[in-house]
Design an enzyme around this catalytic site. Sequence first.
Site, PDB file in Angstrom:
ATOM      1  N   ASP A 180       0.837  -1.198   0.000  1.00 22.84           N
ATOM      2  CA  ASP A 180       0.000   0.000   0.000  1.00 22.84           C
ATOM      3  C   ASP A 180       0.881   1.260   0.000  1.00 22.84           C
ATOM      4  O   ASP A 180       2.121   1.162   0.071  1.00 22.84           O
ATOM      5  CB  ASP A 180      -0.927  -0.043   1.237  1.00 22.84           C
ATOM      6  CG  ASP A 180      -2.246   0.654   0.968  1.00 22.84           C
ATOM      7  OD1 ASP A 180      -2.334   1.439   0.018  1.00 22.84           O
ATOM      8  OD2 ASP A 180      -3.199   0.419   1.745  1.00 22.84           O
ATOM      9  N   ASP A 249     -10.933   2.929  -3.137  1.00 23.03           N
ATOM     10  CA  ASP A 249     -11.374   1.643  -2.600  1.00 23.03           C
ATOM     11  C   ASP A 249     -12.816   1.369  -3.026  1.00 23.03           C
ATOM     12  O   ASP A 249     -13.638   2.277  -3.074  1.00 23.03           O
ATOM     13  CB  ASP A 249     -11.362   1.674  -1.060  1.00 23.03           C
ATOM     14  CG  ASP A 249      -9.968   1.564  -0.481  1.00 23.03           C
ATOM     15  OD1 ASP A 249      -8.994   1.565  -1.234  1.00 23.03           O
ATOM     16  OD2 ASP A 249      -9.875   1.466   0.760  1.00 23.03           O
TER      17      ASP A 249
END
Length: 432
Positions: A180, A249
């Site tokens: 990430d 997301d």
Amino acid sequence: MIHPSRKRLAHAITTTLAVGGLALTAALPAQAAPATPAAHTAPPKAGNTSPAYNGLALTPPMGWNDWSYYQCNISEQLILDQAKALVSTGLAKKGYNTVTIDDCWMAKSRDRNGNLVGDSTKFPDGMAYVGSQLHKMGLKFGIYEDAGTETCGGYPGSWGHETADAKRFASWGVDYLKLDGCNVPSVQGQSDEETYRGEYQKMSQALLDSGRKIVFSESAPAYFQGTPDWYKILQWTPKYGNLWREGWDIALGQDNDKWSSIMANYGYNVPLGAYSGPGHWNDPDFLLAGDSGLTADETQSQVVLWAEMAAPLISSTDLTKLSPSALAILGNTDVIAVDQDPAGVQGHQVYSDATYDVLVKPLANGDKAVVFLNKSAKQQTFTIGSQELGYPAGAKLAAKDLISKTTTPFTSSVSATVPAHGTVMYRVHTTG
Ligand code: GLA
């Protein structure tokens, strides 16, 4: 210093999670769908045919990840139960073979030697044990880390520890790393894009040197969505990794408005076919099949669109409670075959207006996967000229509906009756 805009990209809807009594904010919030683009046709995208940097993921990765459904509420038991369900439902055999443990698996600090350690309450037998159990089930072991000083959830990041962390993962039998991009520090004299580039390049090399073949998923572009550097980053992600999250997301399992989230992620992913190809894939995030808040047609649409876009098929739901309908949608081998087609070309839009889109994905054997997406709230019949699908005038076509399995002949045009928010996916071949 942590660059404030990159500490958390919580500029829209944020998700608050209860973690060990602390509230934390997920980094990449789901976003409402953008305004529908005007009608247009786009030229076919050739795709990215450069070799994979590590020879892995020659078709889009498939599997399961805990994040969208469970966030930080994970444990060894839960992960292994989900892995068992992946096997017992038959999904693993159909290709869903990588189980990835997302954020919040770590202890809050490294050990005295600077090594990452699993949270001993959540994972009492350690991470290598989880990996060995997954391998015994014939599955692959995926894990989450972060390129910055801390993960999005506030656990130790890999910044400055790339080589050691890659070796650690290799020693645990990790087969897939999602790295990430929260909390990447600003470095004087470098642009943010250069800093991310340097960091992802380091981990990419560290994985190559780790002694284990590890698929590399890079979240870097997602941290630059909507900025001029987005495309710059998408130029280098294919060189350093196998797949990348490039945007918001997807809605979490607990969120209400999942359909607009699916449409938003489809919307940013679909024009990016030029970056995608065998060994390097655009990743519009998890499949929500099995979650509440979606009709069966909407659930079907997500899987069909992701397959058409050669996207990774990574489920994030409770697999032990999958309805027969969700299981059938995830497990449709004809749709999976489109996703996993060895030519690895991402489908592109040949038509788009406020009501519907038509996409075409050329397949290795010369067939084309054609998708009609109905964005409206009522059933409609749509038609597209066969020349717009890339066929010569007068070509005789047979279109197999990959959901109903019926085959229909067409000549000058192809049409489909599509329910509200539904899709029809045809595999088309010429018959004369
Ligand atoms: C970011 C990622 C998500 C998930 C969380 C974990 O938001 O985009 O997929 O990994 O971090 O904190």
